[in-house]
Design a protein around this motif. Structure first.
Motif, short mmCIF file in Angstrom:
data_model
loop_
_atom_site.label_atom_id
_atom_site.label_comp_id
_atom_site.label_asym_id
_atom_site.label_seq_id
_atom_site.Cartn_x
_atom_site.Cartn_y
_atom_site.Cartn_z
N ILE B 209 0.83 -1.21 0.00
CA ILE B 209 0.00 0.00 0.00
C ILE B 209 0.86 1.26 0.00
N SER B 210 1.98 1.23 0.74
CA SER B 210 2.83 2.43 0.72
C SER B 210 3.38 2.68 -0.67
N ARG B 211 3.73 1.60 -1.35
CA ARG B 211 4.25 1.78 -2.70
C ARG B 211 3.17 2.34 -3.62
N LEU B 212 1.97 1.78 -3.53
CA LEU B 212 0.87 2.29 -4.35
C LEU B 212 0.66 3.78 -4.08
N ALA B 278 -16.14 0.19 12.89
CA ALA B 278 -15.77 1.39 13.64
C ALA B 278 -14.39 1.23 14.25
N LEU B 279 -14.10 0.00 14.69
CA LEU B 279 -12.81 -0.26 15.33
C LEU B 279 -11.65 -0.07 14.34
N ILE B 280 -11.83 -0.60 13.13
CA ILE B 280 -10.78 -0.46 12.12
C ILE B 280 -10.65 1.01 11.71
N LEU B 281 -11.80 1.67 11.60
CA LEU B 281 -11.77 3.09 11.27
C LEU B 281 -11.02 3.86 12.36
N MET B 282 -11.25 3.45 13.60
CA MET B 282 -10.58 4.10 14.71
C MET B 282 -9.07 3.87 14.64
N ALA B 283 -8.68 2.66 14.25
CA ALA B 283 -7.25 2.37 14.11
C ALA B 283 -6.62 3.35 13.12
N VAL B 284 -7.33 3.60 12.02
CA VAL B 284 -6.80 4.49 11.00
C VAL B 284 -6.78 5.94 11.50
N VAL B 285 -7.86 6.34 12.16
CA VAL B 285 -7.98 7.74 12.57
C VAL B 285 -7.02 8.09 13.71
N ILE B 286 -6.96 7.23 14.74
CA ILE B 286 -6.05 7.60 15.84
C ILE B 286 -4.60 7.40 15.44
N GLY B 287 -4.35 6.48 14.52
CA GLY B 287 -2.97 6.29 14.06
C GLY B 287 -2.51 7.48 13.24
N GLY B 288 -3.37 7.93 12.36
CA GLY B 288 -3.02 9.01 11.46
C GLY B 288 -3.44 8.64 10.06
N MET B 289 -4.46 9.33 9.55
CA MET B 289 -4.98 8.98 8.23
C MET B 289 -3.93 9.19 7.15
N SER B 291 -1.17 7.72 6.88
CA SER B 291 0.20 7.53 7.37
C SER B 291 0.44 6.05 7.63
N THR B 292 1.41 5.46 6.95
CA THR B 292 1.65 4.02 7.11
C THR B 292 2.04 3.65 8.54
N PRO B 293 3.08 4.29 9.10
CA PRO B 293 3.44 3.90 10.48
C PRO B 293 2.31 4.16 11.45
N GLY B 294 1.55 5.23 11.21
CA GLY B 294 0.43 5.55 12.08
C GLY B 294 -0.62 4.46 12.08
N VAL B 295 -0.96 3.98 10.89
CA VAL B 295 -2.00 2.96 10.80
C VAL B 295 -1.53 1.63 11.40
N VAL B 296 -0.27 1.29 11.17
CA VAL B 296 0.26 0.06 11.77
C VAL B 296 0.14 0.15 13.29
N LEU B 297 0.55 1.29 13.80
CA LEU B 297 0.50 1.51 15.24
C LEU B 297 -0.93 1.47 15.74
N GLY B 298 -1.82 2.15 15.03
CA GLY B 298 -3.22 2.21 15.43
C GLY B 298 -3.86 0.83 15.42
N ALA B 299 -3.57 0.05 14.39
CA ALA B 299 -4.15 -1.28 14.27
C ALA B 299 -3.63 -2.20 15.38
#
Lengths: 265, 376
Positions: B209-212, B278-289, B291-299
C-alpha cells in the motif's frame, strides 16, 4: 497539424448559463487564437468565472456551443478537457494542501504518465522511468515559474505568492495549448505582479495561449493583446487595450451612468 | 476532523526529518514480529498477534479508502465478510485448496466494490458514509440469514451459525496443520500461520500500500482527497480514481476476511457487526490517516490492548475507554498519533514550535531587559 498564429483554438458561441432565475452567462461569444494573450474583464458578478467554469467543464452550460481544437467540449468532463490541452488555475488557490510541492506539480502529469498501478506495486522499470521523467518535468516547470527552494515541503508552508507560482507550474505540467488563469494577480504585491507579467510573457513565448481573468487593470492593459469585456453575462466589447480604454460601453459598465448608479456594483 | 492545516516547520532538526530513522524503526518492527515466536510461541500469544497482523492488513486497506482517497467508509467490514464467505463457500462447495480460492475472493470483492461504489461514489462525504453504513448492515443481515447447502446436500452455510470446518491452507500435499520440521525444530500450525499472516500483512499490506500511495495512482488519490475540483482540473478522472481506491480497499479487506476465516476455521456472522468497522476506522484515525506507520500503530493498538488487558475487570468497558481516548486524540492530535505530514510523531513542528517559542521568550526577555535599562 501546422498552424498559423491566427488559428482559432477555442470558440465560444451563444453560451448561456443559468442558476435558477439568475442568468450568469447570457449569450457569450468569444474566441481564443493560437499564441495570444486574451484578458476577460468586467465588474464583479459579470460572469467571468462562470464562463471560465463552463469552458473548463465544471459547469454545464444551458445552451450554446464551445469548440476547442475543432471539437465540441460542451458535455465533456473537466478531466477530459484538460487532457485535450486546456489547463486552468483557480481564483482562490486550490493546491493540494497535504501534498509536497513536488507532488502537487507531479499530479499534472497524471494523464500522460505511462504507469499502471501494478508498476507502482512491484516497482517495475516502467515505474522508475515514468517517475523519473515526471520528476524531471516537475522540476523543470518549477524552475520555469521561478520557484527556488525545498520542493519536499508542504505547499501550505509557502508564502502566498509562491503558492501562486506552484499552481501555475502545476497547470503547465498538463502540457496545455490554452492556459486559463483566474485572477492570478489577486493578493500579490507590486514586485510579485511584475514577476507574474514576466512569467506570463515567457509562457506565451512557448506558444501557449493565455486566457486571463483579472481585476488589476494595469496588468491587463500591460500584457493583453486583446481584451474581452463582460457585463451582466454579456460581451460588451472586444478589442485591443487601447480600443477598450476608450470604449464608452466599458466606461459605463465600470463607472456607471446616472440612471443606474445603484446597479453598477 | 479539524481542517486546520498545520504548516510543517521550515527548518526541522535534522534527525527528526530523516527517513533513515523511519527505516531503522521499520526494520526493528519487522525483526520483532519475526523473532517473537522464538521468544514466546504460546497459543495465546500467537493467536492475538496473528489477529493483530490481520488488523494491520485491514487497516492498511481502509487507509487507502479513508486516508488516501478521503472517502469515509463506515461499512468496511462488509468486504471482509464477503471475502470470508467466498473462500468458505468456494473451498467447501468445490473442494478446492484454500489458495485456489484467492482469485475467487479477489473477483468477488472487486464485483462488490463496483456494485456498492459505482452508484454511491458520486456522493460526497457524509452521504457516502451513510450509504456505506447501510451497505455494511445489509451484508451483515444477509449473512445472518444466508443458508446454502453443499452440492452433496449437507448444510454448508447455516444462517446465524455461519460456517464451520473452514479448510486450512494447504499447498500440494502439505497443510499448515502438519506443522513443519526444520533442522530438528518443529514448528506448530499456529506459528506457521502467524508467519504466513505476518508476511502477507507486511508485504502486501504495509509495503504494497505504501508503494501504491507513492505512485501515480496514489498521488491521484491524495489529490482527490485534498481538492476534488482541482484534481479534475489536473486531468485526473476523479470518479475512476475513487472507484479504484474503493476496489483496492475491498480486495484487501476480502483477503483479510479469508485469513481471519482460516485462523478461526469458522465464520460467525456476529463478527461482522458495525462495531468492527468502527474499530478499524478508529485504528486508521487515531494512528493518522494516510500515514503508514500511524495505521500500523493504530491497528496494533486497537487489537492488542483489549487482549493484553483481558484479565483486568475494567477492560470489559474497553469501548468506553476507546471512546474517551478517541476524543482525547482528536483534541490534542487532530491528525492522529503519527500524522502523514510528519516523518516521526512529535517530530518537526512540535520541536520547532518549542524551539521558536523558547527563542521568542528569550528575545522577549532581552527586550524587556533593554526597556528596563532605558527606563532606569
Amino acid at each position: 497539424m501546422s498552424e498559423t498564429p491566427r488559428d482559432t483554438l477555442l470558440e465560444v458561441r451563444d453560451l448561456v448559463l443559468r442558476f435558477g432565475g439568475v442568468v450568469a452567462v447570457d449569450g457569450l461569444n468569444m474566441s481564443v487564437h493560437a499564441g495570444e494573450i486574451v484578458s476577460v474583464i468586467g465588474p464583479n458578478g459579470a460572469g467571468k468565472t462562470s464562463a471560465f467554469n463552463c469552458i473548463s467543464g465544471f459547469y454545464r452550460a444551458n445552451s450554446g456551443s464551445i469548440r476547442f481544437l475543432g471539437q465540441s467540449i460542451l458535455r465533456r468532463q473537466p478531466s477530459t478537457i484538460t487532457k485535450m490541452g486546456m489547463a486552468r488555475t483557480f481564483q482562490n488557490l486550490r493546491l493540494f494542501k497535504e501534498m509536497s510541492i513536488l507532488d502537487n506539480v507531479k499530479t499534472g502529469a497524471h494523464y500522460r504518465m505511462k504507469q499502471h498501478w501494478f508498476d507502482a506495486l512491484l516497482h517495475t522499470p516502467a515505474y522508475g522511468k515514468s517517475e523519473r521523467e515526471c520528476e524531471d518535468d516537475a522540476r523543470y516547470w518549477l524552475d520555469f515559474v521561478g520557484f527556488k527552494g525545498d520542493t519536499s515541503m508542504y505547499v501550505t508552508a509557502l508564502p502566498y505568492g509562491e503558492q501562486r507560482r506552484v499552481e501555475i507550474a502545476r497547470a503547465l505540467m498538463t502540457k496545455p495549448r490554452v492556459l486559463m488563469l483566474d485572477e492570478p494577480a489577486a493578493g500579490l504585491n507590486h514586485s510579485e505582479k511584475q514577476g507574474l507579467i514576466e512569467l506570463i510573457r515567457r509562457i506565451q513565448a512557448l506558444g501557449i495561449s493565455i486566457v486571463l481573468i483579472e481585476h488589476d487593470m494595469g496588468l491587463v492593459m500591460d500584457i493583453s493583446e486583446r481584451i474581452i469585456v463582460l457585463n451582466y453575462g454579456k460581451e460588451i466589447a472586444d478589442g485591443t487595450p487601447d480600443e477598450i480604454r476608450n470604449d464608452p460601453l466599458v466606461v459605463e459598465a465600470y463607472l456607471g451612468t446616472d440612471e443606474d448608479e445603484e446597479d453598477a456594483e | 476532523m479539524a481542517s486546520a492545516t498545520i504548516a510543517p516547520a521550515l527548518k526541522q532538526p535534522a534527525w527528526t526529518n530523516d527517513r533513515n530513522v523511519l527505516r531503522v524503526l521499520a526494520i526493528v518492527f519487522v525483526v520483532f514480529v519475526y523473532v517473537l515466536p522464538l521468544i514466546d510461541d504460546s497459543t495465546k500469544t500467537m493467536d492475538f498477534m496473528t489477529k493483530a497482523m490481520i488488523y494491520v492488513f485491514l487497516g492498511m486497506g481502509l487507509n487507502v479508502v479513508v486516508g488516501y482517497a478521503g472517502l469515509l467508509d463506515l461499512g468496511y467490514i462488509a468486504f471482509y465478510a464477503i471475502g470470508a464467505y467466498t473462500c468458505g463457500i468456494l473451498t467447501q462447495a468445490f473442494h478446492i485448496p484454500q489458495w485456489a480460492a484467492v482469485p475467487g475472493v479477489v473477483v468477488a470483492c472487486i464485483i462488490a466494490g463496483i456494485i456498492i461504489g459505482g452508484p454511491t461514489l458520486r456522493l460526497r462525504s457524509d452521504y457516502l458514509a451513510i450509504v456505506t453504513l447501510g451497505f455494511g448492515e445489509i451484508i451483515r443481515v444477509t449473512a445472518r440469514n444466508l443458508t446454502i447447502d453443499a452440492p452433496d446436500g449437507s448444510p454448508m452455510v447455516r444462517g446465524p451459525s455461519g460456517m464451520a470446518n473452514i479448510e486450512q491452507w494447504s499447498f500440494g500435499g502439505w497443510s499448515f496443520t502438519d506443522g513443519l520440521n526444520i533442522g530438528g525444530m518443529f514448528i506448530r500450525e499456529q506459528v506457521i500461520f502467524y508467519y504466513f499472516v505476518t508476511t502477507i500483512a507486511l508485504v502486501l499490506g504495509v509495503f504494497g500500500i505504501s508503494r501504491l500511495a507513492n505512485g501515480r495512482l496514489g498521488r491521484a488519490w491524495k489529490a482527490v482527497r485534498d481538492d476534488e475540483d482541482a484534481a479534475e482540473a489536473m486531468g485526473i478522472n476523479t470518479y475512476t480514481t475513487k472507484i479504484t481506491a474503493y476496489i483496492i480497499g475491498a480486495v484487501w479487506a476480502g483477503l483479510a476476511g479469508q485469513l481471519s476465516a482460516t485462523q478461526q476455521l469458522s465464520i460467525a456472522p456476529t463478527s461482522f457487526e458495525f462495531l468492527f468497522s468502527a474499530l478499524i476506522l478508529m485504528a486508521v484515525v487515531i494512528g493518522g490517516m494516510g500515514s503508514t506507520p500511524g495505521v500500523v500503530l493504530g491497528a496494533m493498538f486497537v487489537s492488542l490492548v483489549p487482549n493484553l488487558l483481558r484479565n483486568y475487570e475494567w477492560a470489559e468497558n474497553r469501548y468506553l475507554y476507546f471512546g474517551i481516548l478517541l476524543v482525547v486524540v482528536m483534541l490534542f492530535r487532530p491528525k492522529g498519533f503519527w500524522p502523514a505530514t510528519d516523518i516521526l510523531p512529535w517530530s518537526s513542528e512540535k520541536i520547532h514550535k518549542w524551539l521558536t517559542a523558547r527563542k521568542a521568550a528569550k528575545a522577549g526577555k532581552d527586550l524587556i531587559a533593554t526597556e528596563e535599562d532605558t527606563y532606569e
